[in-house]
Design a protein around this motif. Structure first.
Motif, PDB file in Angstrom:
ATOM      1  N   GLU A  83       0.561  -1.231   0.124  1.00 33.02           N
ATOM      2  CA  GLU A  83      -0.026   0.038   0.100  1.00 33.02           C
ATOM      3  C   GLU A  83       0.871   1.331   0.084  1.00 33.02           C
ATOM      4  N   LYS A  84       1.594   1.466   0.981  1.00 32.68           N
ATOM      5  CA  LYS A  84       2.711   2.587   1.138  1.00 32.68           C
ATOM      6  C   LYS A  84       3.907   2.284   1.215  1.00 32.68           C
ATOM      7  N   ILE A  85       4.912   2.904   0.805  1.00 32.57           N
ATOM      8  CA  ILE A  85       6.482   2.679   0.978  1.00 32.57           C
ATOM      9  C   ILE A  85       7.049   3.681   1.786  1.00 32.57           C
ATOM     10  N   PHE A  86       7.654   3.228   3.007  1.00 30.62           N
ATOM     11  CA  PHE A  86       8.544   4.240   3.785  1.00 30.62           C
ATOM     12  C   PHE A  86      10.034   3.861   3.512  1.00 30.62           C
ATOM     13  N   VAL A  87      10.614   5.151   3.520  1.00 33.25           N
ATOM     14  CA  VAL A  87      12.070   5.003   3.479  1.00 33.25           C
ATOM     15  C   VAL A  87      12.432   5.492   4.992  1.00 33.25           C
ATOM     16  N   ILE A  88      13.181   4.469   5.499  1.00 36.16           N
ATOM     17  CA  ILE A  88      13.395   4.630   7.179  1.00 36.16           C
ATOM     18  C   ILE A  88      14.834   4.736   7.664  1.00 36.16           C
ATOM     19  N   GLY A  89      15.901   5.076   6.638  1.00 34.24           N
ATOM     20  CA  GLY A  89      17.182   5.290   6.874  1.00 34.24           C
ATOM     21  C   GLY A  89      18.098   4.493   6.319  1.00 34.24           C
ATOM     22  N   GLY A  90      19.385   4.920   6.153  1.00 35.16           N
ATOM     23  CA  GLY A  90      19.922   6.069   6.591  1.00 35.16           C
ATOM     24  C   GLY A  90      20.090   7.325   6.115  1.00 35.16           C
ATOM     25  N   SER A  91      20.880   8.361   6.257  1.00 35.40           N
ATOM     26  CA  SER A  91      20.877   9.833   5.869  1.00 35.40           C
ATOM     27  C   SER A  91      21.233   9.621   4.293  1.00 35.40           C
ATOM     28  N   SER A  92      22.304   8.732   3.888  1.00 32.16           N
ATOM     29  CA  SER A  92      22.311   8.893   2.248  1.00 32.16           C
ATOM     30  C   SER A  92      21.094   8.295   1.607  1.00 32.16           C
ATOM     31  N   LEU A  93      20.411   7.308   2.128  1.00 31.27           N
ATOM     32  CA  LEU A  93      19.348   6.902   1.412  1.00 31.27           C
ATOM     33  C   LEU A  93      18.226   7.819   1.597  1.00 31.27           C
ATOM     34  N   TYR A  94      17.980   8.687   2.674  1.00 32.62           N
ATOM     35  CA  TYR A  94      16.999   9.375   2.946  1.00 32.62           C
ATOM     36  C   TYR A  94      17.119  10.742   1.649  1.00 32.62           C
ATOM     37  N   LYS A  95      18.471  11.063   1.631  1.00 32.37           N
ATOM     38  CA  LYS A  95      18.914  12.071   0.773  1.00 32.37           C
ATOM     39  C   LYS A  95      18.575  11.598  -0.644  1.00 32.37           C
ATOM     40  N   GLU A  96      18.840  10.373  -1.172  1.00 29.91           N
ATOM     41  CA  GLU A  96      18.545  10.090  -2.425  1.00 29.91           C
ATOM     42  C   GLU A  96      17.164  10.097  -2.890  1.00 29.91           C
ATOM     43  N   ALA A  97      16.119   9.438  -1.581  1.00 33.10           N
ATOM     44  CA  ALA A  97      14.946   9.357  -1.988  1.00 33.10           C
ATOM     45  C   ALA A  97      14.248  10.917  -1.957  1.00 33.10           C
ATOM     46  N   ILE A  98      14.621  11.642  -1.334  1.00 36.09           N
ATOM     47  CA  ILE A  98      14.071  13.061  -1.111  1.00 36.09           C
ATOM     48  C   ILE A  98      14.479  13.726  -2.331  1.00 36.09           C
ATOM     49  N   ASP A  99      15.493  13.560  -2.816  1.00 36.34           N
ATOM     50  CA  ASP A  99      16.021  14.223  -4.355  1.00 36.34           C
ATOM     51  C   ASP A  99      15.547  13.542  -5.447  1.00 36.34           C
ATOM     52  N   SER A 100      14.837  12.657  -5.312  1.00 36.69           N
ATOM     53  CA  SER A 100      14.342  11.956  -6.359  1.00 36.69           C
ATOM     54  C   SER A 100      12.792  12.424  -6.711  1.00 36.69           C
ATOM     55  N   SER A 101      12.314  12.038  -7.796  1.00 43.67           N
ATOM     56  CA  SER A 101      10.812  12.456  -8.017  1.00 43.67           C
ATOM     57  C   SER A 101      10.004  11.519  -7.383  1.00 43.67           C
ATOM     58  N   TYR A 102      10.391  10.500  -6.752  1.00 41.66           N
ATOM     59  CA  TYR A 102       9.618   9.328  -6.117  1.00 41.66           C
ATOM     60  C   TYR A 102       8.888   9.523  -4.733  1.00 41.66           C
ATOM     61  N   CYS A 103       9.646  10.697  -4.069  1.00 39.42           N
ATOM     62  CA  CYS A 103       9.166  11.116  -2.948  1.00 39.42           C
ATOM     63  C   CYS A 103       8.218  12.193  -2.759  1.00 39.42           C
ATOM     64  N   SER A 104       6.943  11.625  -2.099  1.00 38.35           N
ATOM     65  CA  SER A 104       5.760  12.588  -2.362  1.00 38.35           C
ATOM     66  C   SER A 104       5.246  13.239  -0.865  1.00 38.35           C
ATOM     67  N   LYS A 105       5.835  12.378   0.141  1.00 30.66           N
ATOM     68  CA  LYS A 105       5.436  13.062   1.603  1.00 30.66           C
ATOM     69  C   LYS A 105       6.795  12.748   2.485  1.00 30.66           C
TER      70      LYS A 105
END
Length: 156
Positions: free
Chosen positions: A79-101
């Motif tokens: 249903e939903k996908i959560f990125v839960i760490g670490g910092s480099s994965l957070y950055k890559e996800a946030i900088d991508s077009s896939y992160c909505s919230k």
């Protein structure tokens, strides 16, 4: 931790689960008795490991996580996908077009630490009120914190 557990476990469709995506260090920071995180599909990203007992999926890159999550067999389960760490994965996800919230816990205290959440680009993300998230200041063991929810501008 109770908010994290509730957020990442809860689904509207009882036939589905949420996925949690994490880096290798985050996986190993979870006490062994709690791995994998129950009731969620655990996806671990590691460029070094070739196998990881307990993880549902092990992938070598963020792009391969994206490809895995597009597979029809997983699409119908998640249903939903959560990125839960670490910092480099957070950055890559946030900088991508896939992160909505982004669900962020802002802690009003200084701690000695060696990992940090990336700065949020306010041109991309806007702080919103989310009815599902208590956003008033809270306190636990003398430490004040609040939950913040950010949404990608293009989706407002």
């Amino acid at each position: 931790m109770s908010f994290f557990k509730c957020l990442t476990l809860t689904t509207k469709d009882k036939e589905k689960q949420n996925a949690v995506v994490m880096g290798r260090k985050t996986w190993f920071s979870i006490p062994e008795k709690h791995r994998p995180l129950a009731g969620r599909i655990n996806i671990v990203l590691s460029r070094e490991l070739k196998e990881l007992p307990g993880a549902h999926h092990l992938v070598p890159s963020f792009q391969e996580v994206v490809q895995l999550l597009k597979e029809p067999s997983l699409v119908k389960k998640i249903e939903k996908i959560f990125v839960i760490g670490g910092s480099s994965l957070y950055k890559e996800a946030i900088d991508s077009s896939y992160c909505s919230k982004i669900y962020l816990t802002r802690i009003d205290h200084d701690f000695q630490c060696d990992a940090f959440f990336p700065e949020l680009d306010t041109n991309k993300y806007l702080l919103i009120r989310d009815a599902e998230v208590l956003q008033e200041e809270q306190e636990e063991n003398g430490i004040k914190y609040r939950y913040e929810v950010y949404k990608r501008h293009a989706q407002l």
